[in-house]
Design an enzyme around this catalytic site. Sequence first.
Site, short mmCIF file in Angstrom:
data_model
loop_
_atom_site.label_atom_id
_atom_site.label_comp_id
_atom_site.label_asym_id
_atom_site.label_seq_id
_atom_site.Cartn_x
_atom_site.Cartn_y
_atom_site.Cartn_z
N ASP A 9 2.62 -20.65 36.07
CA ASP A 9 3.74 -19.72 36.04
C ASP A 9 4.56 -19.86 37.33
O ASP A 9 4.08 -20.41 38.33
CB ASP A 9 3.20 -18.29 35.90
CG ASP A 9 4.29 -17.25 36.03
OD1 ASP A 9 5.24 -17.30 35.23
OD2 ASP A 9 4.19 -16.40 36.94
N ASP A 11 7.60 -17.17 38.64
CA ASP A 11 7.88 -15.90 39.32
C ASP A 11 6.60 -15.12 39.57
O ASP A 11 5.89 -14.76 38.63
CB ASP A 11 8.84 -15.05 38.49
CG ASP A 11 10.25 -15.63 38.46
OD1 ASP A 11 10.82 -15.81 39.54
OD2 ASP A 11 10.75 -15.90 37.36
#
Length: 258
Positions: A9, A11
């Site tokens: 991932d 953010d």
Amino acid sequence: MKYQTYLIDLDGTMYRGKAKIPEARVFVDNLNQKEIDYYFLTNNTTKTPQQVADNLTNNHQITAKADQVVTPSLATAAYIKDMFGEDISNHSAYVIGEYGLKSAIFGTGIKLNEYDPDVVIVGLDYDVTYHKFELATLAIKRGALFIGTNADTNLPNERGLVPGAGSVISLVETSTQQRAHYIGKPEPEMIDFAVEAKKFDKSSALMVGDNYNTDIKCGISAGVDTLLVYTGVSTHDDIKKVSVKPTHEVESLDKWDV
């Protein structure tokens, strides 16, 4: 277990908005040194894969190439291509979203139609207006398929937890009394798309993220091991309340041995 492919991932995991997470660069450097494959699975649809890779490389000193970036924009484009097939140029779409989403969708050959499209696709839009919501709502009421890129209600950045795509999509869900068909995390379609596009074995892959409700649930639903890092959205108290725990948990990515 030593994993052969990492699905990472962005953010809250690699950075927080414009703020760096120093351990993230070290983590990716270790993957490169050990020649372990990795891909960035982001729910961010506002940027193209090249723009995502450039941001990682230039602003965060994290080694990334465009073909290592997997977005809901790409997965949604693949979904509608599968749905309409070779006939896609005879179909139409209305899209609420930024350039990253629109370029992927209209790059399929599907036509723009604001009135009675076959499909309405809603993602994060920094300039969303009532008029855009109105067009989307009326088109869905006329029978258009309703697709949401991802259900993230918030995004972690340097200012805090700001509204995400899910906040935009939920307004259209409320106005139409319909739930969107979601493509991005936590739906397994994101990892299934990545497996198909990048040709890796998901039994030896690890999903890495900071948000239990998107990253970790995506891994769980797709049958992939998960690593939760506490540098973003989810807290220890959050994880105490869930029945299905992440496979692994670390405070920061420098605590993980690749």
